[in-house]
Design an enzyme around this catalytic site. Structure first.
Site, mmCIF file in Angstrom:
data_model
loop_
_atom_site.group_PDB
_atom_site.id
_atom_site.type_symbol
_atom_site.label_atom_id
_atom_site.label_comp_id
_atom_site.label_asym_id
_atom_site.label_seq_id
_atom_site.Cartn_x
_atom_site.Cartn_y
_atom_site.Cartn_z
ATOM 1 N N LYS A 25 0.855 -1.188 0.000
ATOM 2 C CA LYS A 25 0.000 0.000 0.000
ATOM 3 C C LYS A 25 0.891 1.237 0.000
ATOM 4 O O LYS A 25 1.900 1.262 0.703
ATOM 5 C CB LYS A 25 -0.914 -0.027 1.232
ATOM 6 C CG LYS A 25 -1.976 1.055 1.248
ATOM 7 C CD LYS A 25 -2.875 0.905 2.474
ATOM 8 C CE LYS A 25 -3.969 1.942 2.529
ATOM 9 N NZ LYS A 25 -4.841 1.793 3.715
ATOM 10 N N SER A 39 -9.813 1.706 2.663
ATOM 11 C CA SER A 39 -8.958 2.497 1.812
ATOM 12 C C SER A 39 -7.893 1.691 1.061
ATOM 13 O O SER A 39 -7.349 2.181 0.083
ATOM 14 C CB SER A 39 -8.250 3.558 2.652
ATOM 15 O OG SER A 39 -7.403 2.948 3.611
ATOM 16 N N SER A 45 -9.993 -0.756 6.776
ATOM 17 C CA SER A 45 -9.394 -0.558 5.453
ATOM 18 C C SER A 45 -8.696 -1.759 4.836
ATOM 19 O O SER A 45 -8.337 -1.715 3.662
ATOM 20 C CB SER A 45 -8.402 0.599 5.498
ATOM 21 O OG SER A 45 -9.087 1.805 5.348
HETATM 22 N N1 GLN Z 1 -13.233 3.629 5.985
HETATM 23 C C1 GLN Z 1 -12.730 4.060 7.249
HETATM 24 C C2 GLN Z 1 -12.447 5.523 7.229
HETATM 25 O O1 GLN Z 1 -12.743 6.127 6.270
HETATM 26 C C3 GLN Z 1 -11.534 3.255 7.632
HETATM 27 C C4 GLN Z 1 -10.298 3.731 7.016
HETATM 28 C C5 GLN Z 1 -9.109 2.912 7.404
HETATM 29 O O2 GLN Z 1 -9.227 1.866 8.009
HETATM 30 N N2 GLN Z 1 -7.949 3.454 7.095
HETATM 31 O O3 GLN Z 1 -11.946 6.083 8.154
#
Ligand code: GLN
Length: 478
Positions: free
Chosen positions: A77, A152, A176
């Protein structure tokens, strides 16, 4: 050379082929590079030295010093630092930033001889559930190109699902890793908070962030986890190895699984619910005892998350002032510098969270929001602790819906935040959680994967692996 079937390849199989000389690490890297589908937009950057890395791996294999990961193509990532590589965190503000050191997880994988294929696409600074917040364009779901891959870590899930790397690393602050794994039919593991070092991962919410692994199978996600975990003097929140070791016990034969049925009502897609019921039957058939449990305060976990996370993110992102890292849009004075740099360098969602977080932490509101959320966090932790006295694991669907359409929630932040309803609690509490492929639903004539989320007590990842292996539908990927 043996013909390489990427679809059925796992880390162990690839390793066997590599050490028995059926194909070389260079052949394997080449096969993945040739299979990259640019339409999916899963990579922000494909590294230019993949084949050179593979040659080094081939030397190790010849010397007989190969590990299980030597020559294995792994995608990273793009918020995890690899020395010399562009690390953007999906943001324009870091578009030309090159890492000056290796994250601890990268150091460990390098030592093991892994081959890094590239940096994967992601929501800007890991804020989002769809990869639509990337400054580098949305990643597409390989099962339906009109849908999101989740986020994400959308890019990491897609490269594994569509055979553009054998495994991948992601980060998970509120879901994410698990939610994109669910949307793309792969396995995604968020380890216990403190088991994997966060040193060199671009911070979002430091008390919630964890680095974790993606694989086509539970075993692959487990292997990667085993290589990246461990105490690290560069991250004082890592759990001492000694303590971790002491807590490891043999997973017992008969496992009891709890389901918080009271929490599985609102917003849950019918097909996802039906799939979940099917999963319960399957687990019962495999000898698991299923029990209903109560987590009375889990309903507050999402609200707690969306207070603590922006508060922490706003402080973490203060460092992008244009002075120390690449992107600067200068003005007449310092304040103008900040305004122009941050105003044009950060996307909408990131700015929204910085404003929310700053507000939450401001004098007068700190007690009302931050302290209240922090107190509630302890209460939710207690709920989990109590439940884990009676059950070995907890399961829920990973996400309330299968992959949604690109654009469907892009202008509705609250709708987007609800995608995290089942995943955030394990970050709030700090326990490990994993999403495993649980089958399919059909939407508009297209088959879409659905995931099952398994949570376990702190440091008991082994329970997740046991259930995952018993349960998963092997090699769902395309
Ligand atoms: N979708 C969640 C957010 O927008 C989790 C994001 C993540 O785990 N980095 O914060």
């Amino acid at each position: 050379m043996t013909k390489i079937n990427l679809q059925t390849l796992t880390i162990k199989k690839a390793h066997q082929y590599l050490v028995s000389g059926d194909f070389s690490a260079r052949d394997l890297a080449r096969a993945y590079l040739d299979n990259i589908n640019p339409d999916l937009n899963a990579y922000i950057e494909i590294f230019d030295d993949v084949l050179e890395q593979a040659d080094i791996a081939d030397k190790k294999i010849k010397d007989g010093t190969a590990t299980l990961l030597t020559g294995i193509p792994i995608a990273i990532k793009n918020n995890i630092l690899i020395k010399g590589k562009r690390t953007t965190a999906g943001s324009k503000i870091l578009e030309n930033y090159r890492a000056v050191y290796d994250a601890t997880v990268i150091k460990k994988l390098k030592e093991a001889g892994a081959v890094f294929t590239g940096g994967t696409n992601m929501d800007e600074f890991a804020m989002g559930s769809s990869t639509e917040n990337s400054a580098f364009g949305v990643t597409k779901n390989p099962y339906d190109l009109t849908r999101v891959p989740g986020g994400s870590s959308g890019g990491s899930a897609v490269v594994v699902a569509a055979q553009m790397a054998l495994a991948a690393l992601g980060t998970d602050t509120g879901g994410s890793i698990r939610q994109p794994a669910s949307f793309c039919g792969v396995v995604g593991l968020k380890p216990t908070y403190g088991v994997v070092s966060r040193y060199g991962a671009i911070a979002m919410g430091s008390s919630l962030d964890q680095i974790g692994s993606f694989g086509k199978t539970t075993e692959d996600a487990q292997i990667l986890f085993d290589y990246i975990k461990g105490e690290d003097k560069m991250d004082s929140t890592t759990i001492p190895d000694e303590i971790y070791k002491k807590t490891q016990k043999n997973v017992k034969e008969k496992i009891t699984i709890g389901i918080p049925r009271h929490f599985l009502k609102e917003g849950l897609d019918e097909d996802v619910l039906a799939n979940f019921e099917g999963s319960l039957e399957k687990l019962k058939g495999a000898g698991y005892e299923i029990r209903e449990i109560e987590l009375p305060n889990i309903k507050y976990a999402l609200a707690v998350y969306y207070i603590l996370m922006p508060a922490e993110a706003s402080t973490n992102l203060a460092r992008y002032d244009g002075m120390r890292y690449g992107y600067l849009r200068g003005g007449e004075n310092l304040l103008e510098d900040y305004k122009r740099t941050k105003g044009s360098g950060f996307g909408k969602e990131v700015r929204r969270r910085i404003m929310l977080g700053t507000y939450i932490l401001s004098a007068g509101y700190y007690d009302a929001y931050y302290n209240k959320a922090a107190a509630l966090r302890e209460i939710i932790k207690d709920d989990f602790k109590k439940v884990f006295e009676n059950v070995d694991a907890i399961i829920t669907p990973t996400a309330p819906t299968p992959a949604f359409k690109i654009g469907e929630k892009a202008n509705a932040p609250l709708q987007m935040y609800l995608a995290d309803i089942f995943t955030v609690s394990s970050n709030v509490v700090g326990v490990p959680a994993m999403s495993v492929p649980a089958g399919w639903t059909e939407k508009n004539g297209k088959k879409l994967p659905v995931g099952l989320q398994i949570m376990a007590p702190r440091m008991q990842e082994e329970i997740l692996f046991r259930i995952g292996k018993d349960f998963e539908v092997p090699l769902l990927t395309i």
